[in-house]
Design an enzyme around this catalytic site. Sequence first.
Site, PDB file in Angstrom:
ATOM      1  CB  SER A   1     -26.156 -41.630 -39.398  1.00 48.61           C
ATOM      2  OG  SER A   1     -24.778 -41.673 -39.694  1.00 48.61           O
TER       3      SER A   1
ATOM      4  CG  ASP B   1     -22.429 -35.226 -36.330  1.00 44.51           C
ATOM      5  OD1 ASP B   1     -21.374 -35.871 -36.513  1.00 44.51           O
ATOM      6  OD2 ASP B   1     -23.509 -35.510 -36.864  1.00 44.51           O
TER       7      ASP B   1
ATOM      8  CG  HIS C   1     -23.035 -39.078 -35.761  1.00 46.31           C
ATOM      9  ND1 HIS C   1     -23.379 -38.310 -36.853  1.00 46.31           N
ATOM     10  CD2 HIS C   1     -23.265 -40.367 -36.128  1.00 46.31           C
ATOM     11  CE1 HIS C   1     -23.794 -39.096 -37.829  1.00 46.31           C
ATOM     12  NE2 HIS C   1     -23.735 -40.345 -37.414  1.00 46.31           N
TER      13      HIS C   1
END
Length: 759
Positions: A424, A691, A721
């Site tokens: 991320s 995502d 995610h």
Amino acid sequence: MDLRTMTQSLVTLAEDNMAFFSSQGPGETARRLSGVFAGIREQALGLEPALGRLLSVAHLFDLDAETPANGYRSLVHTARCCLAHLLHKSRYVASNRRSIFFRTSHNLAELEAYLAALTQLRALAYYAQRLLATNRPGGLFFEGDEGLITEFLREYVTLHKGCFYGRCLGFQFTPAIRPFLQTISIGLVSFGEHYKRNETGLGVTASSLFTSGRFAIDPELRGAEFERIIQNLDVHFWKAFWNITEIEVLSSLANMTSATVRVSRLLSLPPEAFEMPLTTDPKLTVTISPPVAHSGPGPVLVRLISYDLREGQDSEELSSLMKSEGPRSLDLRPRPQQAPRSQSLVVHIHGGGFVAQTSRSHEPYLKSWAQELGVPILSIDYSLAPEAPFPRALEECFYAYCWAVKHCALLGSTGERICLAGDSAGGNLCFTVSLRAAAYGVRVPDGIMAAYPATMLQSTASPSRLLSLMDPLLPLSVLTKCVSAYAGGETEDHSDSDQKALGMMGLVRRDTALLFRDLRVGASSWLHSFLDLSGHKSHANSVPTAEPMRRSVSEAALAQPEGPLGTDSLKSLTLHDLSLKGSSDTSDTPELSLSAETLGPSTPSDVNFLVGPEDAPEAKARDELSTKDQGCGARAAFPEGFHPRRSSQGATRMPLCSSPIVKNPFMSPLLASDSMLQSLPPVHIVACALDPMLDDSVMFARRLRGLGKPVSLRVVEDLPHGFLSLAALCRETRQAAAQCVECIRLIFALPAPPAAPRV
């Protein structure tokens, strides 16, 4: 089953059920069931052509034929999941509608919830068509002029979201994930109440916790509250909520289920400049200065994790850098003979939206990596926004990376192969650290493994980011708050001086003690409130009479008479009506009263993740949003007669300015020049098909592929995610985490582990 066959089957069943319930007399329940099946028929017939058009061109946006993934495919897949659920439920109703055991209220509530979701998905399909018509061939991000982007996104953010957070929560994900998401949603709305109590100085008590139990038993109420929270609470709330896993008790529980390692030490790197050799001429050096942005020179915290005790890891020099963590930093077991230094080293950068978490949150899967790879791992605890905005995190990560390259012998590695790995926000920092290393002329890593990275922080839209409307872990407003904090946007802080001194985690620990002290009183209060709901007097701005607990909120609401401000009519109110409701001085409805009491006023951040950089007076924005779903611009994407459901919060107040810093390639690496991207090492990306950040990965991989750079993209299905933090949850998350490990193996050229014997 192909899309057209699924739609035709659903329409046939809907017509059959509609005819049956229409013949059951004038009763309210029969009327509603007939109406919901009529709505399902209408939305399915309208959605199928739009999905077909998206699917017919989706292959043009893939990285290659072996990697069929992009936001258009994800949107079609999500809509198919909703259609499939409605098809299954319609079959069930057709088979059991005459049975005395048929649960009419339950099935009606579920059908209404999924009809609302289907309506919103149809709106998203039309928005995706608009993106398709506006963007250049092969482009996934919105490329219209700034005014068009602003208009498009102003319209998008007004869509109703609560239907995706109630009964439909996580319908698009693998079934093993859904109970976890339900637990998170219940915890979120409860924590939201407690957070507001902290702001007012009331603290968290057992009474307030058990009172929030109503969210656990009523999905519609939970969905509405979830929507209010994500739209109103600031970045400090999300920082506190995501950092719950840092509490000693929860952290210890997580580590009990993870692999046991010989070394897990927190180190503090002193803010001292050092020299690094240039790759072009090792006889020349460049000075690596300590991070100084915003707060001046300061130490950088890192965590060393190693499955075996290796040479150098117990040296006096390394021990002098150790930072005490209490008993967790001590290993009292007998130490075996030291293993030799590993040829490889992983430098890890954790995710958390640039605002939350540390290496401690990610320690469970990092321990598994250390065991499976047999290499030491150095995880960087960079400073977090909003207290330390860009470029502080980048400076600290670059400093720690260079320190690791220079002192790899202390970490138990010879440093022959170095991999940067992150998830991320950490994936974003992996790319930007490599770009900075190339700019300095020092050694770049031998490869990058980035899991679901964010590569585009500029205000824009893409088909996968449309999924943020329904994603419980990455809602649109949360993304805006995180990027605003990282970009240096101002954030509100209403806490008093005592709360600031404690910090959010201190508040949680303090209130946990109060919670257990008040447990018995709270349980009694909760039980009494549920047994005696009908005897409570109404507040001046509340519902006149409480409904018995046997009836859901949806049943009670739909039983109310229809009117301009009734709950039923919220589904068909125009934006003008909603704006009038949201801006009225007096709150005459229980819904608006609850929102104001629970959440208070909201002030958006200064930087918007999706809204473009055009500024306009607030009155003009309200006037534009008060028209029907007709006319030019974004609304022209909708066919005549189709009106998606709008948020009961009214027109979302989001600023229409964007910080130019988000266009900095060291913040949005997708915007880096070709010459900068040419300096990157081989890149391996593991993304999630569902995502909102999927298109970031696809477009970044396509840019690297176009430059002839070695890049791979693996896309896992049906997971949200952040699946690395859920690696121990189910088989699907373990398999996805294993793909990340496999990518690191490729960078290190390590042999694959032997296959597990079949039982």
